[in-house]
Design an enzyme around this catalytic site. Structure first.
Site, short mmCIF file in Angstrom:
data_model
loop_
_atom_site.label_atom_id
_atom_site.label_comp_id
_atom_site.label_asym_id
_atom_site.label_seq_id
_atom_site.Cartn_x
_atom_site.Cartn_y
_atom_site.Cartn_z
CG ASP A 7 -48.43 -11.78 -19.25
OD1 ASP A 7 -49.23 -12.09 -20.15
OD2 ASP A 7 -47.45 -12.47 -18.95
CG ASP A 9 -50.01 -18.18 -18.88
OD1 ASP A 9 -50.83 -18.41 -17.97
OD2 ASP A 9 -50.21 -18.47 -20.06
CG ASP A 17 -40.37 -24.02 -20.84
OD1 ASP A 17 -40.55 -22.77 -20.78
OD2 ASP A 17 -39.36 -24.59 -20.39
NE ARG A 57 -48.27 -21.58 -29.92
CZ ARG A 57 -47.16 -21.25 -30.55
NH1 ARG A 57 -46.52 -22.15 -31.27
NH2 ARG A 57 -46.69 -20.03 -30.49
CB CYS A 89 -54.16 -12.37 -28.50
SG CYS A 89 -53.68 -12.83 -30.19
CB CYS A 99 -55.37 -8.74 -30.38
SG CYS A 99 -55.66 -10.35 -31.14
NE ARG A 100 -48.01 -14.17 -30.88
CZ ARG A 100 -48.05 -15.07 -29.91
NH1 ARG A 100 -49.20 -15.36 -29.34
NH2 ARG A 100 -46.96 -15.68 -29.51
CG ASP A 126 -43.65 -13.36 -17.69
OD1 ASP A 126 -44.51 -12.94 -18.49
OD2 ASP A 126 -43.34 -14.57 -17.62
NE ARG A 129 -45.34 -12.96 -25.43
CZ ARG A 129 -44.74 -14.10 -25.71
NH1 ARG A 129 -44.02 -14.22 -26.78
NH2 ARG A 129 -44.88 -15.13 -24.92
#
Length: 183
Positions: A7, A9, A17, A57, A89, A99-100, A126, A129
């Site tokens: 992963d 981040d 955040d 977003r 994704c 894909c998410r 981390d 998911r």
């Protein structure tokens, strides 16, 4: 071939955040670049699989994402390592894509692209998911306590056989020293 999925981040770079939105905010976690270099120099192929819903977003665009990944590749290269591919994704949580993460779409794409066996394929993340995405296909979930990892561990409910490490450096050392040499 030895392949590991990371992963981004919270594993390679500091998480935020309010999302990592540009190259200034993309800051490597201490020793993460060395960890990737050590993996590379030990014969591992390293691939990044990352949810980047900040695109959906409207928080950043593809140009900004590409710039962050260019910085990541450059810094890893300067440390003596290599990232073989980055799969991401761009969708939001309600998009309904395959894909998410926690869905295994990116993991399946990576396994197909690199002709890798899913059984036992390690993925370092981390968040729950990340662990669920690799666990769903019979891979090896590896949790780091950096990023959201400490909170993930405290909540519990981790997939069976999840290995837990302080950070990417410790997880990489485990793979280098204890994982079966040939997959």
């Amino acid at each position: 071939m030895k392949l590991v999925i990371l992963d981004r981040d919270g594993v390679i770079n500091e998480d935020r955040d309010d999302y990592v939105k540009n190259t200034t905010e993309w800051v490597p976690i201490e020793h993460s670049l060395e960890a990737i270099a050590n993996l590379t120099q030990s014969g591992w192929r390293v691939v990044v699989a990352t949810n980047q819903s900040g695109i959906a977003r409207g928080l950043f665009d593809m140009h900004a994402l590409n710039a962050m990944h260019e910085k990541m590749h450059r810094l890893v290269g300067q440390a003596g390592g290599r990232i073989d591919a980055v799969v991401f994704c761009p969708h939001g949580p309600d998009h309904g894509c395959e894909c998410r993460k926690p869905l295994p779409g990116m993991v399946l794409e990576i396994a197909e692209r690199f002709n890798a066996k899913l059984q036992g394929l390690p993925m370092i993340g981390d968040s729950l998911r990340d662990l669920e995405a690799i666990s769903a296909v019979g891979g090896l979930p590896m949790l780091v306590k950096t990023g959201k990892g400490g909170k993930t561990l405290a909540k519990g409910g981790l997939p069976e056989s999840t290995l837990v490490f302080n950070d990417l450096y410790d997880a990489a050392e485990h793979l280098i020293n204890h994982f079966e040499a040939q997959r």
